[in-house]
Enzyme design. Structure first.
Site, short mmCIF file in Angstrom:
data_model
loop_
_atom_site.label_atom_id
_atom_site.label_comp_id
_atom_site.label_asym_id
_atom_site.label_seq_id
_atom_site.Cartn_x
_atom_site.Cartn_y
_atom_site.Cartn_z
N ARG A 110 0.82 -1.21 0.00
CA ARG A 110 0.00 0.00 0.00
C ARG A 110 0.86 1.26 0.00
O ARG A 110 0.46 2.28 -0.56
CB ARG A 110 -0.96 -0.04 1.20
CG ARG A 110 -2.09 -1.07 0.99
CD ARG A 110 -2.67 -1.54 2.30
NE ARG A 110 -3.85 -2.37 2.18
CZ ARG A 110 -3.84 -3.69 1.98
NH1 ARG A 110 -2.70 -4.34 1.86
NH2 ARG A 110 -4.98 -4.37 1.90
N ASP A 168 -3.85 -15.40 7.58
CA ASP A 168 -2.59 -15.87 6.99
C ASP A 168 -1.78 -16.74 7.94
O ASP A 168 -0.76 -17.30 7.56
CB ASP A 168 -1.73 -14.67 6.56
CG ASP A 168 -2.31 -13.97 5.34
OD1 ASP A 168 -3.11 -14.60 4.61
OD2 ASP A 168 -1.96 -12.80 5.11
#
Ligand code: S3P
Length: 455
Positions: free
Chosen positions: A31, A322
């Site tokens: 990002r 994750d």
């Protein structure tokens, strides 16, 4: 990724110790490049993850005319081109193994005045993309996929996107982020409501770059309007809790371990792994140390503990999405049964993590029963041991690292196949793991167990 296959052999036993800093957060690094590229002015990023996934994002922006210096020692200097400054790339953008790059870029590129093609490796080319192309189409985007809804994505840029009010059927930060990033270029207001809270790095970083974001956490809803500008800023990327997770699990299961992890991102939309390990009886001491790059950070000390199996609460699944490969290894070493459900998303990660982990655990003698939306694992208990054996990571970085930690409690060597993709998220894992006490080596071609017998 076109890297040669690589196998590891991890000798059994040992313990983990020391002070470690794992590399930068993958989600935040992606990002930072994206928003830095579109900002007015120069953005300096420190702690950037120099893993293949984030490098793929960086190269994509370079191909679209953004000057980026580095990375050098985790430092990037991005000359933002402004919201209208991207240029058509000379060819397809190859995003390797990186789902985050592909899905977020699909949103960001849908509203450009030029066309782009996004491609990826074999794993990324199997992953579902309709979850982003569908809402983007509602905004006016024109994106072609294969008939199966997979990459390559052919994006016919449309600078006249319209804002939408989207209720996402999946708890996915990538879907939310793709729609929000398209919303930057859309006319009017774009809102996303999620079925459960997911990581909020996009929202935080947009705000950090000066773009107004209206958040209603109680309703799992976020809105923004098109037509603002991004102001360059400095981003200090915290260490990735998802990478730290392997050491949290390794130190928890290996008697005598004592590890301290430094400057780790502690964003509450990511800390499910800490909560789940604590419920299993782990000894984790978390010391908050303020903020970095708009994200809470701190230190985590972990010492070995007797773990017990639990039913993992559904609400924690998206907050630890994750970390399940590592958590399954913790479950395999715990006393009793661990049950995970509501986690069908694990089947569409870099590999089918339910199937691949179940096969690997079974190869090490653990009773693991895959289910459509989760798994049941019977742990060997604190006095028990896993067997040695050979497991295939199927090119999934997190599966490979999880099984490396399993060797700490195995009775024979654990051979792990197809580990090259560890460099997508955790370059330097082998060295850091060795420094902490893991007896990990590259398997030589022709090794009795590590022989490249397939592929
Ligand atoms: C990510 C979101 C998650 C996560 C991935 C990174 C992100 O994917 O698994 O590793 O940076 O937004 P989903 O949004 O598909 O759950």
């Amino acid at each position: 990724m076109d890297t040669a296959r690589r196998d590891w052999v991890v000798r059994p036993g040992g313990r983990l110790a020391g002070r470690l800093r794992v590399p930068g957060d993958k989600s935040v690094s992606h990002r930072a490049v994206m928003l830095g590229a579109l900002a007015d002015g120069v953005t300096e990023v420190t702690g950037f993850l120099e893993g293949a996934d984030c490098l793929a994002t960086m190269r994509a922006f370079r191909a679209m005319g953004v000057a980026i210096e580095g990375p050098e020692g985790g430092r990037l200097v991005i000359e933002g081109v402004g919201m209208e400054g991207l240029r058509p790339p000379p060819g397809p953008l190859d995003l390797g193994n990186s789902g985050t790059s592909m899905r977020l870029l699909a949103g960001l590129l849908a509203g450009q005045p030029f066309d782009t093609v996004l491609t990826g490796d074999a794993s990324l080319s199997r992953r579902p993309m309709r979850r982003v192309t569908e809402p983007l189409a509602r905004m006016g985007a024109r994106i072609e996929t294969t008939p199966e809804g997979t990459a390559p994505l052919r994006i016919h840029g449309n600078p006249h996107l319209r804002g939408i009010d989207y209720r996402s059927p999946v708890a996915s930060a990538q879907v939310k982020s793709a729609v929000l990033l398209a919303g930057l270029y859309a006319e009017g207001r774009t809102c996303v409501t999620e079925p459960a809270p997911t990581r909020d790095h996009t929202e935080r970083m947009l705000a950090g770059f000066g773009w107004p974001v209206a958040r209603e956490p109680a309703r799992q809803r976020v809105c923004l309007e098109g037509g603002h500008r991004l102001r360059a800023t400095a981003v200090d990327v915290p260490a990735d809790l998802s990478s730290a997770a392997f050491f949290l699990v390794g130190a928890s299961i290996a008697p005598g371990s004592d590890v301290e992890l430094e400057h780790v991102g502690l964003n509450p939309t990511r800390t499910g792994v800490i909560e789940i390990l604590r419920r299993m009886g782990a000894d984790l001491e978390v010391t908050p140390e303020g903020e970095a790059g708009g994200e809470p950070v701190g230190r985590i000390r972990v010492r070995a503990a007797r773990l017990h199996g639990i039913e993992i609460p559904a609400g924690l699944v998206p907050l630890a999405i994750d970390e399940f490969p590592a958590l399954f290894v913790a479950a395999a070493c715990a006393e009793g049964r661990t049950v995970l459900s509501g986690a069908e998303e694990l089947r569409v990660k870099e590999s089918d993590r339910i199937q691949v982990m179940a096969e690997g655990l079974r190869a090490l003698g653990v009773a693991a029963e895959p289910r459509p939306d989760g798994i049941v694992i019977e742990g060997v208990g604190s006095k028990g041991r896993l067997g040695g054996g050979t497991v295939d990571s199927r090119g999934d970085h997190r599966v490979a690292m999880a099984f490396a930690m399993a060797a700490l409690r195995a009775e024979g060597p654990v051979v792990i196949r197809d580990c090259a993709n560890v460099a997508t998220s955790f370059p330097g894992f082998e060295a850091l793991a060795r420094e902490a006490g893991l007896a990990l080596e590259e398997a030589a071609a022709g090794d009795e167990d590590g022989r490249r017998g397939h592929g």
